[in-house]
Design an enzyme around this catalytic site. Structure first.
Site, short mmCIF file in Angstrom:
data_model
loop_
_atom_site.label_atom_id
_atom_site.label_comp_id
_atom_site.label_asym_id
_atom_site.label_seq_id
_atom_site.Cartn_x
_atom_site.Cartn_y
_atom_site.Cartn_z
N ASP A 407 0.85 -1.19 0.00
CA ASP A 407 0.00 0.00 0.00
C ASP A 407 0.89 1.24 0.00
O ASP A 407 2.11 1.14 0.20
CB ASP A 407 -0.87 -0.05 1.27
N GLU A 410 2.70 4.92 -3.95
CA GLU A 410 2.67 5.88 -5.09
C GLU A 410 3.99 6.63 -5.24
O GLU A 410 4.32 6.95 -6.38
CB GLU A 410 1.49 6.85 -4.90
N ASP A 485 -8.97 3.50 -2.63
CA ASP A 485 -9.96 3.93 -1.65
C ASP A 485 -11.23 4.50 -2.28
O ASP A 485 -11.42 5.71 -2.38
CB ASP A 485 -9.35 4.97 -0.71
O1 MIG Z 1 -3.78 6.05 4.63
O2 MIG Z 1 -3.53 0.81 5.66
O3 MIG Z 1 -5.85 2.09 0.28
O4 MIG Z 1 -6.75 -0.14 1.64
O5 MIG Z 1 -6.72 -0.05 4.47
C1 MIG Z 1 -4.57 4.91 4.50
C2 MIG Z 1 -4.69 1.51 5.80
C3 MIG Z 1 -3.69 3.73 4.25
C4 MIG Z 1 -4.94 2.98 2.31
C5 MIG Z 1 -5.35 1.77 1.56
C6 MIG Z 1 -6.36 1.00 2.35
C7 MIG Z 1 -5.76 0.62 3.69
C8 MIG Z 1 -5.31 1.88 4.44
N1 MIG Z 1 -4.37 2.62 3.61
#
Ligand code: MIG
Length: 800
Positions: A407, A410, A485
């Site tokens: 996650d 980016e 998200d």
């Molecule tokens: O700032 O890890 O897209 O699936 O549950 C949020 C917490 C960070 C974004 C991800 C989401 C995940 C969440 N993350």
């Protein structure tokens, strides 16, 4: 700063006339009087690469997108010239290059029709601010031309009239038309006059695509640096364009384990251990199939990657083992930000080995994410990727984690306006040192790649499983992905449908959305309708941010639970069908979902359809996308379609109403198809499969179907231990013949097929198996049109 991309003619520079031409095997170079070089590489008869430099020198030729396994070779290549053009001819394409100004035009080699032509063609703007050139290309849109693809854009299928930006971006609660979002796939397909071609602009800088938005008849693309470097891929079938793009940027390096195609349950976050156990136990208690359970960031000690919270998960190895005994694979999240903490070994080692990204003037790239202030590994350095891959040893080998979820790659950074690294951050880029402007769009891809390498190494002899949020073209070789998200709204259900279709036609099939929506909370109806769509997505996972309430299949009352169970069960029954579709994707690059335009570009009705799609080769599905519906209108592609629930036959090429109460959805099967099914299991491997169901949908005429199977995990299939059944069906007024051709060395556990005949227009009077008449009574199961017979048959002959 003057960026005059909006003012097409101001500040733009253009190639002048060609003064020299050189041919080196399949690489043709054209140099202009003002020092521009165009290098055309003939990769295949239908794939040409165009590369331009304005300085007389090309940069090192390096791409993260193009796979070394890409096919090369052509049947025919000839270069000729006339007064005004150089003419490159292959067996598929004719490319003319204007001697006057280097503009190109492409023609079909078979009928000489115009496929695509430069408008201004290549031009550029010197960028004193950014450095280098802003490289630009514009093409004339042909009459009636439509555009598709471009990765993950939350918009209707046909991109005509729109402009897009490619810059991988964390986009919490994005919506329809939000642009850019998490992924950069600078590849589109175009369609006009029943012919399709594609353009892959392999440039990782911030890039833009304009499909007749700025000017009605012009399509253009440009990037804020790097080279004008694109691949022209000719069809004329759109499916061939997508297959060839996928060949170029890569198919998944291996099949996923079959369990990875099961249902996954996720939430931010399930913790402590007792909560995880409650959730998994409930699945088994309610008999809702599920194969994977996710641990989000709270499983770690202070969000430090590769650690476990002692308080919440005191004994992860034991827990993971207990979950595994119950059929659950544990998947954990790993983010790129490494907490600045000298007591933390991963940080210390990264620092000592100099693996973290630095700013242009030397300081580390410091940014805030979940753990607080962090440094970030430079995943574009192969040594760093190797180090990173080895960090998974304990998680996978010792603790038994089966998958990793990447996650924030980016990379996302909190509390800064750009939400990511500043442009000046330095990257290795596999020895081609550069700034973040060039590396940004591939950072997440390289993190997922390093994670994949680790999972592959330590999961061996089992197959790895990785899921990523950020991606660039080619990421499909390593990992699956989800669409980030989203929000629990009806419009987002539609958007999820579009995103999955678009990713599939952009070479990346192993995708799905957060079922039910990540932000906010769905009501039961929306959740049920979303599950119905989700079981037809290659990756099928419920996920939610959790702060708006529960989002498990049982969270909305028993009526909804029953609907959700019914559809997840259907997913499990269809696993051999989906696995076969995945195999065709991994083997040949055929997308698992096909938008109607990709399925039948010759029917203009398909060009603007969004909701209906083909799942695999033979199933047509269409989600219900609004509340209080007991059906909907939808378009049926040309051909005959069986209603999956009622066996009613629909003649395609028309739009029709379909009933679909909350416990149903519009699902159709192509006439002539043979659909393989497994019994319902609570998780993959729960049961030994002792019979394969084959649902045969009679048609008058011929149709072929396939079933691919293997050990469901491991690498033996690569050595030929797979089982591939090719079925040829041939229906006549009074008979039905099914021939089976079996290949591969894998022996399936079952010995028999349960053949269910749908839509048979005659009463069976005689059945022959391999030319021997079998008393019908010996074959008959419950219904008169259900037979049980050996899986070894070569020809089944049913006579009326
Ligand atoms: O700032 O890890 O897209 O699936 O549950 C949020 C917490 C960070 C974004 C991800 C989401 C995940 C969440 N993350």
């Amino acid at each position: 700063m003057i960026l005059n991309t909006e003012l097409e003619y101001k500040g733009n520079l253009f190639p002048s006339k060609i003064v020299s031409y050189e041919k080196n095997l399949n690489v043709l170079s054209f140099t202009t009087a003002n020092g521009v070089i165009l290098e055309v590489t003939v990769r295949r008869d239908s794939v040409l690469r165009f590369r331009y430099t304005t300085t007389g020198i090309f940069d090192n030729d390096f791409s993260y997108a193009i796979t070394k396994y890409a096919s090369r070779g052509y049947n025919h290549l000839e270069v000729t010239e006339d007064d005004s053009n150089y003419i490159i001819t292959t067996s598929k394409l004719i490319c003319k290059i204007s001697k006057l100004d280097l503009r190109t035009s492409m023609f079909d080699a078979n009928d000489n029709s115009l496929i695509c032509e430069d408008e201004l063609g290549f031009h550029w703007e010197e960028s004193y601010e950014l450095g280098g050139d802003i490289v630009k290309m514009s093409k004339t849109a042909q009459p009636g031309e439509s555009y598709y693809g471009l990765g993950d854009k939350p918009v209707d299928n046909n991109l005509k009239g729109k402009r897009f930006e490619n810059w991988v971006t964390d986009s919490y609660a994005y919506g329809r038309d939000t642009d850019p979002i998490y992924k950069t796939i600078p590849f589109y397909t175009a369609l006009h006059n029943k012919k399709s071609y594609g353009i892959f602009f392999d440039n990782t800088f911030r890039s833009f695509f304009d499909f007749c938005n700025e000017r009605r008849n012009i399509t253009s693309f440009w990037a804020q640096g790097g080279e004008m470097n694109y691949y022209f891929i000719y069809g004329p079938e759109m499916s061939d364009v997508v297959v060839n793009y996928t060949d170029l940027t890569g198919k998944p390096h291996e099949m996923p384990a079959l369990w990875a195609l099961g249902y996954h349950q996720c939430k931010w976050s399930y913790y402590p251990e007792s909560n995880v156990k409650e959730i998994t136990a409930k699945f088994r208690e309610l008999q809702i199939p599920c194969d994977a359970i996710y641990l989000d960031i709270d499983y770690m000690e202070g969000f430090r990657c590769f650690t476990w919270s002692k308080e919440y998960f005191p004994d992860p190895k034991r827990m993971v083992k207990e979950l595994a005994d119950d059929g659950f694979k544990t998947i954990v999240i790993i983010d790129p930000g490494i907490k600045i903490d000298m007591e933390y070994s991963v940080f210390k080692e990264g620092l000592e080995k100099d693996y973290f990204c630095k700013r242009a003037d030397g300081p580390y790239m410091k940014g805030k994410v979940w753990p607080g202030e962090c440094y970030f590994p430079d995943f574009t350095n192969p040594e760093v990727r190797d180090w990173w891959s080895n960090l998974f040893k304990e998680l996978v080998e010792d603790i038994g984690v089966k998958g990793v979820w990447n996650d924030m790659n980016e990379p996302a950074v909190m509390d800064v306006p750009g939400k990511t690294f500043p442009d000046d951050v330095r990257h290795d880029y596999d020895g081609n040192q550069c700034s973040h402007k060039k590396a940004h769009n591939v950072y997440g891809m390289q993190m997922a790649r390093a994670t994949y390498q680790g999972l592959k190494k330590f999961s061996y002899p089992k197959r790895p499983f990785v899921i990523t949020r950020a991606a660039y073209s080619g990421t499909q070789r390593y990992t699956s992905s989800w669409t980030g998200d989203n929000i629990a709204t009806w419009d987002h259900l539609t958007i999820a449908n579009l995103q999955a279709q678009r990713m599939c036609m952009s070479g990346f099939s192993f995708v799905g959305s957060d079922i039910g929506g990540f932000a906010e909370q769905p009501n039961g109806e929306l959740y049920a309708r979303w599950i119905q769509l989700g079981i037809f997505h290659p990756f099928c996972r419920t996920h939610s941010s959790g702060d708006h309430g529960d989002q498990e299949p049982w969270a909305f009352g028993t009526t909804i639970t029953d609907v959700v169970r019914k559809f997840i069960e259907l997913r499990y029954q269809l696993l051999p069908y989906l696995y076969t579709a995945f195999w065709r994707y991994a083997e040949e690059g055929v997308p698992i979902l096909k938008s109607l335009v990709l399925y039948d570009q010759h029917d203009p009705q398909t060009h603007y359809r969004n909701d209906e799609f083909i799942f695999g080769e033979k199933i047509l599905a269409c989600p219900i996308t609004g509340p209080n519906q007991n059906g909907r209108r939808m378009y049926f592609p040309v051909g005959k379609w069986y209603n999956f629930w009622t066996d009613e036959i629909i003649e395609g090429g028309t739009e029709q109403w379909v009933n679909a109460d909350l416990d149903s959805m519009p699902i159709f099967v192509k006439a002539g198809a043979i659909i393989p099914k497994y019994p319902i299991q609570q998780y993959v491997g729960e049961k030994t499969i002792d019979e394969l169901s084959l649902d045969v949908y009679y048609t008058e005429g011929k149709e072929t179907s396939q079933v691919y199977e293997d050990a469901t995990d491991g690498y033996d299939y690569i050595k030929g231990r797979y089982s591939l059944r090719d079925f040829n069906l041939s229906g006549k007024k009074n008979e039905l013949i099914i021939q089976q051709h079996k290949s591969g060395k894998f022996t399936t556990t079952y010995k028999t097929f349960k053949v269910s005949l749908h839509g048979l227009p005659f009463k069976i009077s005689k059945v022959e198996v391999d030319n021997v008449i079998i008393p019908f009574e010996d074959l008959k199961l419950n219904g008169s049109n259900t037979l049980r017979l050996t899986k070894e048959f070569t020809e089944l002959h049913i006579i009326g």
